[in-house]
Design a protein around this motif. Structure first.
Motif, PDB file in Angstrom:
ATOM      1  N   PRO A   1       4.680  90.167 -19.121  1.00 30.63           N
ATOM      2  CA  PRO A   1       3.618  91.107 -19.982  1.00 30.63           C
ATOM      3  C   PRO A   1       4.249  92.494 -19.585  1.00 30.63           C
ATOM      4  O   PRO A   1       4.507  93.408 -20.479  1.00 30.63           O
ATOM      5  N   GLY A   2       4.665  92.924 -18.383  1.00 33.72           N
ATOM      6  CA  GLY A   2       5.080  94.294 -17.861  1.00 33.72           C
ATOM      7  C   GLY A   2       6.383  94.743 -18.669  1.00 33.72           C
ATOM      8  O   GLY A   2       6.553  95.501 -18.951  1.00 33.72           O
ATOM      9  N   ILE A   3       7.106  93.449 -18.433  1.00 32.96           N
ATOM     10  CA  ILE A   3       8.545  93.737 -18.984  1.00 32.96           C
ATOM     11  C   ILE A   3       8.406  93.934 -20.652  1.00 32.96           C
ATOM     12  O   ILE A   3       9.351  94.966 -21.066  1.00 32.96           O
ATOM     13  N   ASP A   4       7.781  93.250 -21.339  1.00 34.42           N
ATOM     14  CA  ASP A   4       7.625  93.202 -22.806  1.00 34.42           C
ATOM     15  C   ASP A   4       7.228  94.610 -23.336  1.00 34.42           C
ATOM     16  O   ASP A   4       7.748  95.207 -24.126  1.00 34.42           O
ATOM     17  N   LEU A   5       6.136  94.969 -22.267  1.00 27.76           N
ATOM     18  CA  LEU A   5       5.445  96.486 -22.734  1.00 27.76           C
ATOM     19  C   LEU A   5       6.642  97.552 -22.459  1.00 27.76           C
ATOM     20  O   LEU A   5       6.775  98.429 -23.071  1.00 27.76           O
ATOM     21  N   ALA A   6       7.418  97.401 -21.376  1.00 30.29           N
ATOM     22  CA  ALA A   6       8.470  98.252 -21.112  1.00 30.29           C
ATOM     23  C   ALA A   6       9.540  98.570 -21.995  1.00 30.29           C
ATOM     24  O   ALA A   6      10.178  99.355 -22.448  1.00 30.29           O
ATOM     25  N   LEU A   7       9.779  97.068 -22.534  1.00 34.31           N
ATOM     26  CA  LEU A   7      10.967  96.934 -23.749  1.00 34.31           C
ATOM     27  C   LEU A   7      10.219  97.705 -24.954  1.00 34.31           C
ATOM     28  O   LEU A   7      11.294  98.262 -25.527  1.00 34.31           O
ATOM     29  N   HIS A   8       9.299  97.467 -25.211  1.00 33.92           N
ATOM     30  CA  HIS A   8       8.697  98.083 -26.221  1.00 33.92           C
ATOM     31  C   HIS A   8       8.782  99.916 -26.066  1.00 33.92           C
ATOM     32  O   HIS A   8       8.769 100.220 -27.407  1.00 33.92           O
ATOM     33  N   ALA A   9       8.629 100.176 -25.068  1.00 35.32           N
ATOM     34  CA  ALA A   9       8.536 101.739 -24.956  1.00 35.32           C
ATOM     35  C   ALA A   9      10.003 102.245 -24.794  1.00 35.32           C
ATOM     36  O   ALA A   9      10.185 103.315 -25.154  1.00 35.32           O
ATOM     37  N   GLU A  10      10.883 101.471 -24.595  1.00 36.77           N
ATOM     38  CA  GLU A  10      12.191 101.799 -24.656  1.00 36.77           C
ATOM     39  C   GLU A  10      12.920 102.003 -25.857  1.00 36.77           C
ATOM     40  O   GLU A  10      12.478 101.566 -27.209  1.00 36.77           O
ATOM     41  N   LYS A  11      13.956 102.710 -25.776  1.00 37.54           N
ATOM     42  CA  LYS A  11      14.799 102.720 -27.067  1.00 37.54           C
ATOM     43  C   LYS A  11      15.306 101.549 -27.652  1.00 37.54           C
ATOM     44  O   LYS A  11      15.467 100.640 -26.878  1.00 37.54           O
ATOM     45  N   PRO A  12      15.424 101.406 -29.150  1.00 33.69           N
ATOM     46  CA  PRO A  12      15.623  99.895 -29.563  1.00 33.69           C
ATOM     47  C   PRO A  12      17.059  99.576 -29.156  1.00 33.69           C
ATOM     48  O   PRO A  12      18.120 100.418 -28.623  1.00 33.69           O
ATOM     49  N   HIS A  13      17.181  98.189 -28.806  1.00 35.62           N
ATOM     50  CA  HIS A  13      18.577  97.796 -28.179  1.00 35.62           C
ATOM     51  C   HIS A  13      19.688  98.294 -29.106  1.00 35.62           C
ATOM     52  O   HIS A  13      19.590  98.178 -30.317  1.00 35.62           O
ATOM     53  N   SER A  14      20.594  98.504 -28.641  1.00 35.69           N
ATOM     54  CA  SER A  14      21.979  99.158 -29.022  1.00 35.69           C
ATOM     55  C   SER A  14      22.560  98.042 -30.136  1.00 35.69           C
ATOM     56  O   SER A  14      23.160  98.530 -30.992  1.00 35.69           O
ATOM     57  N   ALA A  15      22.242  96.878 -29.937  1.00 36.71           N
ATOM     58  CA  ALA A  15      22.987  95.842 -31.123  1.00 36.71           C
ATOM     59  C   ALA A  15      22.277  95.774 -32.216  1.00 36.71           C
ATOM     60  O   ALA A  15      22.477  94.867 -33.188  1.00 36.71           O
ATOM     61  N   PHE A  16      21.095  96.386 -32.338  1.00 36.92           N
ATOM     62  CA  PHE A  16      20.257  96.329 -33.613  1.00 36.92           C
ATOM     63  C   PHE A  16      20.821  96.763 -34.771  1.00 36.92           C
ATOM     64  O   PHE A  16      21.273  97.835 -34.660  1.00 36.92           O
ATOM     65  N   SER A  17      20.839  95.996 -35.810  1.00 35.30           N
ATOM     66  CA  SER A  17      21.097  96.589 -37.066  1.00 35.30           C
ATOM     67  C   SER A  17      19.957  97.552 -37.637  1.00 35.30           C
ATOM     68  O   SER A  17      18.632  97.235 -37.182  1.00 35.30           O
ATOM     69  N   LYS A  18      20.131  98.272 -38.634  1.00 36.92           N
ATOM     70  CA  LYS A  18      19.042  99.225 -39.180  1.00 36.92           C
ATOM     71  C   LYS A  18      17.864  98.254 -39.822  1.00 36.92           C
ATOM     72  O   LYS A  18      16.584  98.590 -39.102  1.00 36.92           O
ATOM     73  N   PRO A  19      17.778  97.226 -40.353  1.00 39.05           N
ATOM     74  CA  PRO A  19      16.567  96.376 -40.814  1.00 39.05           C
ATOM     75  C   PRO A  19      16.059  95.714 -39.648  1.00 39.05           C
ATOM     76  O   PRO A  19      14.737  95.845 -39.467  1.00 39.05           O
ATOM     77  N   GLN A  20      16.767  95.491 -38.477  1.00 38.95           N
ATOM     78  CA  GLN A  20      16.290  94.881 -37.283  1.00 38.95           C
ATOM     79  C   GLN A  20      15.342  95.859 -36.563  1.00 38.95           C
ATOM     80  O   GLN A  20      14.346  95.673 -36.149  1.00 38.95           O
ATOM     81  N   ARG A  21      16.031  97.022 -36.652  1.00 43.02           N
ATOM     82  CA  ARG A  21      15.306  98.235 -35.806  1.00 43.02           C
ATOM     83  C   ARG A  21      14.181  98.536 -36.425  1.00 43.02           C
ATOM     84  O   ARG A  21      12.963  98.568 -35.684  1.00 43.02           O
ATOM     85  N   TRP A  22      14.104  98.260 -37.404  1.00 47.56           N
ATOM     86  CA  TRP A  22      12.925  98.705 -38.388  1.00 47.56           C
ATOM     87  C   TRP A  22      11.818  97.667 -38.147  1.00 47.56           C
ATOM     88  O   TRP A  22      10.655  97.827 -37.739  1.00 47.56           O
ATOM     89  N   LEU A  23      12.357  96.518 -37.997  1.00 51.42           N
ATOM     90  CA  LEU A  23      11.318  95.279 -37.878  1.00 51.42           C
ATOM     91  C   LEU A  23      10.825  95.333 -36.546  1.00 51.42           C
ATOM     92  O   LEU A  23       9.747  95.176 -36.341  1.00 51.42           O
ATOM     93  N   ALA A  24      11.862  95.672 -35.586  1.00 49.36           N
ATOM     94  CA  ALA A  24      11.544  95.881 -34.097  1.00 49.36           C
ATOM     95  C   ALA A  24      10.325  96.892 -33.737  1.00 49.36           C
ATOM     96  O   ALA A  24       9.086  96.705 -33.283  1.00 49.36           O
ATOM     97  N   SER A  25      10.655  98.029 -34.640  1.00 51.15           N
ATOM     98  CA  SER A  25       9.793  99.358 -34.369  1.00 51.15           C
ATOM     99  C   SER A  25       8.327  98.810 -35.045  1.00 51.15           C
ATOM    100  O   SER A  25       7.047  98.936 -34.502  1.00 51.15           O
ATOM    101  N   ALA A  26       8.323  98.043 -36.144  1.00 50.83           N
ATOM    102  CA  ALA A  26       6.820  97.736 -36.938  1.00 50.83           C
ATOM    103  C   ALA A  26       6.135  96.582 -35.831  1.00 50.83           C
ATOM    104  O   ALA A  26       5.084  96.645 -35.722  1.00 50.83           O
ATOM    105  N   ALA A  27       7.071  95.881 -35.330  1.00 54.04           N
ATOM    106  CA  ALA A  27       6.507  94.644 -34.488  1.00 54.04           C
ATOM    107  C   ALA A  27       5.862  95.361 -33.340  1.00 54.04           C
ATOM    108  O   ALA A  27       4.804  95.005 -32.861  1.00 54.04           O
ATOM    109  N   ALA A  28       6.454  96.522 -32.624  1.00 49.70           N
ATOM    110  CA  ALA A  28       6.218  97.155 -31.517  1.00 49.70           C
ATOM    111  C   ALA A  28       4.883  97.792 -31.800  1.00 49.70           C
ATOM    112  O   ALA A  28       4.170  97.844 -30.986  1.00 49.70           O
ATOM    113  N   LEU A  29       4.592  98.519 -33.002  1.00 51.92           N
ATOM    114  CA  LEU A  29       3.350  99.096 -33.736  1.00 51.92           C
ATOM    115  C   LEU A  29       2.379  98.258 -33.567  1.00 51.92           C
ATOM    116  O   LEU A  29       1.205  98.597 -32.971  1.00 51.92           O
TER     117      LEU A  29
END
Lengths: 166, 193
Positions: free
Chosen positions: A29-57
């Protein structure tokens, strides 16, 4: 070359050491929260980044009330360490004062709880001093948060109605 | 050994190298579920190394979290030329040593580990009962880190010197010191190394 008894015995013991050991707590849980707070993973494509941001939100909104202090800590680490420590401390002091005021008419279950609270406050001060040297140290921030949580738990437990005692 | 619920579930996962490769590739593409699987597969090994290096369960848990937080950003550096577990051990050792350096200034003020009375107070016991793990944790910090990295993880003294920012000769001396202490604690003090 023959091995000396100690060398042989040490090698035997080293070979027998377990390769794995499990932590007592679930660390994900702590790792997961920290990952949400970090910059998006560099390998993310634009749609993936958007989805990741939405999921994080969604996760942030869902867990916001329950994990408010932890979420603030993890989220603000990337922004500004010193400001985070100040904000965390101010928020803690306000919440603690509110809690103490709300419990002022409730009898405490122990006599030395204020002494214990002072010890925890001193521990928090020592951590804050260390944070002045290294404001972005997440481990220290977690320690500070943990000490603040312990203060809350202490206040709540000593003021808990007797029927709640196990 | 105590195991949390998550760890028991983790023990049920026994991937083939092929599936592990797929999990790594998915995590490299940003798949958090895959990354969680990777965490489950390797957390036991990472924590074991962190625990031996720090000799403190709480610090080891924090260091393990730090490893997996930083690993998320470093994952694309893994090219697949070596075994993932080998690469992960190297990442873990470096992150944990860095974490320990950051903690040192604060913890030193609280407890002087090098001169700890508990460290000195180790009586030799019957050799069949000796718990090497417990003795390693009682070694002074630098001797312990060198011993763990050299004797358990297989690093050369030159590599350890670079990791710990000290000369290879110092690493050798610390390794010798660790062995001398273990020898005495194991009841072999009348035998020359």
């Amino acid at each position: 070359m023959t091995m000396k008894p100690f060398e042989q015995y040490l090698k035997q013991k080293l070979d027998a050491l377990p390769t794995e050991r499990q932590p007592e707590n679930d660390l994900w849980p702590g790792i997961d929260l920290a990952l949400h707070a970090e910059k998006p993973h560099s390998a993310f494509s634009k749609p993936q980044r958007w989805l990741a941001s939405a999921a994080a939100l969604i996760v942030a909104v869902g867990l916001g009330w329950v994990l408010q202090p932890l979420w603030h800590t993890q989220n603000d680490v990337a922004l500004n360490g010193e400001a985070l420590v100040q904000a965390l401390s101010q928020q803690h002091e306000q919440n603690k004062t509110t809690l103490l005021v709300s419990l002022k008419d409730t009898p405490a279950l122990t006599n030395n709880w204020e002494e214990q609270l002072t010890e925890l406050e001193e521990a928090a001060e020592a951590i804050k001093t260390a944070l002045k040297e290294d404001p972005d140290n997440t481990a220290l921030l977690r320690m500070l948060q943990s000490v603040y949580q312990q203060q809350f738990l202490l206040i709540e437990r000593v003021h808990a109605p007797k029927w709640q005692k196990i | 050994m105590e195991m949390c619920k998550a760890a028991i579930n983790d023990a049920q996962i026994t991937p083939t190298p092929h599936t592990e490769r797929q999990i790594i590739e998915a995590a490299q593409r940003g798949d958090k579920q895959a990354y969680r699987q990777l965490y489950r597969l390797h957390t036991g090994k990472v924590f074991a190394l962190c625990y031996r290096l720090t000799a403190d369960r709480g610090m080891a848990e924090d260091a393990t979290q730090e490893v997996f937080i930083q690993l998320w950003q470093k994952l694309n550096n893994f090219s697949g030329q070596s075994k993932f577990s080998t690469w992960l051990h190297s990442v873990t050792a470096n992150i944990t040593l860095s974490y320990m350096r950051k903690q040192k200034s604060w913890f030193r003020r609280m407890v002087n580990f090098e001169e700890s009375a508990a460290m000195q107070d180790v009586s030799p016991r019957c050799t069949s009962e000796i718990d090497l793990e417990a003795l390693i944790l009682r070694l002074p910090e630098r001797a312990r880190v060198v011993f763990v990295l050299h004797a358990i993880e297989g690093y050369r003294h030159e590599e350890i010197g670079q990791m710990m920012k000290m000369a290879a000769g110092t690493s050798k001396a610390q390794f010798h010191r660790a062995k001398q202490l273990l020898k005495v604690w194991m009841g072999y003090d009348d035998e020359a190394i």
